[in-house]
Design an enzyme around this catalytic site. Sequence first.
Site, PDB file in Angstrom:
ATOM      1  N   LYS A  96      -8.626  -1.449   5.680  1.00  0.00           N
ATOM      2  CA  LYS A  96      -8.815  -1.920   4.299  1.00  0.00           C
ATOM      3  C   LYS A  96      -7.782  -2.985   3.942  1.00  0.00           C
ATOM      4  CE  LYS A  96      -8.883   2.426   3.334  1.00  0.00           C
ATOM      5  NZ  LYS A  96      -9.119   3.831   3.149  1.00  0.00           N
ATOM      6  N   HIS A 138       0.857  -1.194   0.000  1.00  0.00           N
ATOM      7  CA  HIS A 138       0.000   0.000   0.000  1.00  0.00           C
ATOM      8  C   HIS A 138       0.889   1.239   0.000  1.00  0.00           C
ATOM      9  CE1 HIS A 138      -3.390   2.606   0.922  1.00  0.00           C
ATOM     10  NE2 HIS A 138      -2.569   3.241   1.736  1.00  0.00           N
ATOM     11  N   ARG A 181     -15.122  12.435   8.066  1.00  0.00           N
ATOM     12  CA  ARG A 181     -13.895  13.134   8.515  1.00  0.00           C
ATOM     13  C   ARG A 181     -13.513  14.228   7.532  1.00  0.00           C
ATOM     14  NH1 ARG A 181      -9.961   8.527   8.423  1.00  0.00           N
ATOM     15  NH2 ARG A 181      -8.402  10.102   8.893  1.00  0.00           N
TER      16      ARG A 181
HETATM   17  N1  URA Z   1      -5.931   7.320   3.295  1.00  0.00           N
HETATM   18  C1  URA Z   1      -6.886   6.554   3.864  1.00  0.00           C
HETATM   19  O1  URA Z   1      -7.275   5.525   3.331  1.00  0.00           O
HETATM   20  N2  URA Z   1      -7.401   6.963   5.046  1.00  0.00           N
HETATM   21  C2  URA Z   1      -7.009   8.078   5.687  1.00  0.00           C
HETATM   22  O2  URA Z   1      -7.517   8.385   6.753  1.00  0.00           O
HETATM   23  C3  URA Z   1      -6.027   8.871   5.060  1.00  0.00           C
HETATM   24  C4  URA Z   1      -5.493   8.464   3.875  1.00  0.00           C
END
Ligand code: URA
Length: 441
Positions: free
Chosen positions: A187, A82, A168
């Site tokens: 994720k 990632h 958020r």
């Molecule tokens: N990328 C994400 O998937 N989540 C976050 O909170 C910030 C960047």
Amino acid sequence: MRMYDMIMKKRNGLALSKEEIDFMITGYTKGDIPDYQMAAFLMAVYFKGMNEEETINLTMAMAHSGDVIDLSAIEGLKADKHSTGGVGDKTSLVLGPMVAACGVPVAKMSGRGLGHTGGTIDKLESFPGFSTALTNEEFIGNVNRIGMAIIGQTADLAPADKKLYALRDVTATVDNMSLIASSIMSKKLAAGSDVIVLDVKTGSGAFMKREDDAVALAREMVKIGTGAGRETVAIISDMDQPLGFAVGNALEVKEAIDTLNGEGSRELLELCLTLGSYMVFCTKHAESVERARDMLMKTIEDKSALRKLAEFVEAQGGDANAVYDTSLLPKASIVMEIKAEEDGFIEKIETDEIGMVSLILGGGRETKESEIDLSVGVVLHKKISDAVKVGETIATMYGNDLEKLQQAKERFMSALTFSKTPVTKNRFIKWIITANGTTKY
Ligand code: URA
């Protein structure tokens, strides 16, 4: 249990139990807890923080809020990578075929993404006919047969995070370390791999502008992944200038192919060797990180990674001829050279602004519904510390609209700072963080 009590507890700086966090995430995902209460809670977290145990519990609750992908039908240990994102980040297109050519199964879920260029899936659609709409059986079958497959992210992967992230975004609560770490890791954990390698970027084109924030985020994510039983490693890499030279979808695909041919950017190759060596080593395909690096280098020298990319593109309906003849990739109708207006050295690049150049040309999405022009973008010929002479070409822009090209050119020029005296380069790979500690590179 009542959401009101949890907001009050967090507001007063107290820690929530696992049961309370599970109740809150389940209730919010189902719609039983309204946005206004969750927004108040997020703001309390922003000011009071979460401890390590709460952060892990939040991650696990979000990871289990929807589908958890089962990759057990694929033999051996699976590795995922990632990136926290940056400008010109085409790493997956090079790294995937390299590690797959070393025998590591690459079963990846990727996104399209908002922003200056598309995500990995958009980039791959530069191969005419390429599709990520595979059934689960095709996905698993392709990984078992050729070692690599990429599908689009299902809507039901960590749906709690999807809802929370949107909230958020509009309540000024994105930039909290526990919330960012749990969002990313929920994720990754739901996507099912045994090994997680994280590329955390820092610099003017990164989410984490400051190196110490990037290190803190990486440490937090490594702790979460390790706590969840997945071997997790993070690399901190420089994003004070675009990665490699190309920014724009098809242009990045071409640069990825050049790199697999041994002719691309040295930094991009270095990043793939570093990330890849942990993917190969941690999945037990090499006895040491050093040996893994040699194996990966060999996939460039003998072109096995390039052939793996062609196999993968063909298996997903794409025209693999474009791997060997990049003139078959989408091409813009107008090419504009940008020349240096003074002698000197490139001192600084506002990397986010180079991303904006690609967006202005049509290479990225401003809204989820926007169409992407795969052919447009910019290729840098000079980067930080390079000497330039007046009149020399410092970048080439590719577009389909003269007005947009003019606007992009102005934006490009104001993103660069020149110095009259020589400039030193940043370290590119800065830190490696494993469960055993943090090493300066
Ligand atoms: N990328 C994400 O998937 N989540 C976050 O909170 C910030 C960047």
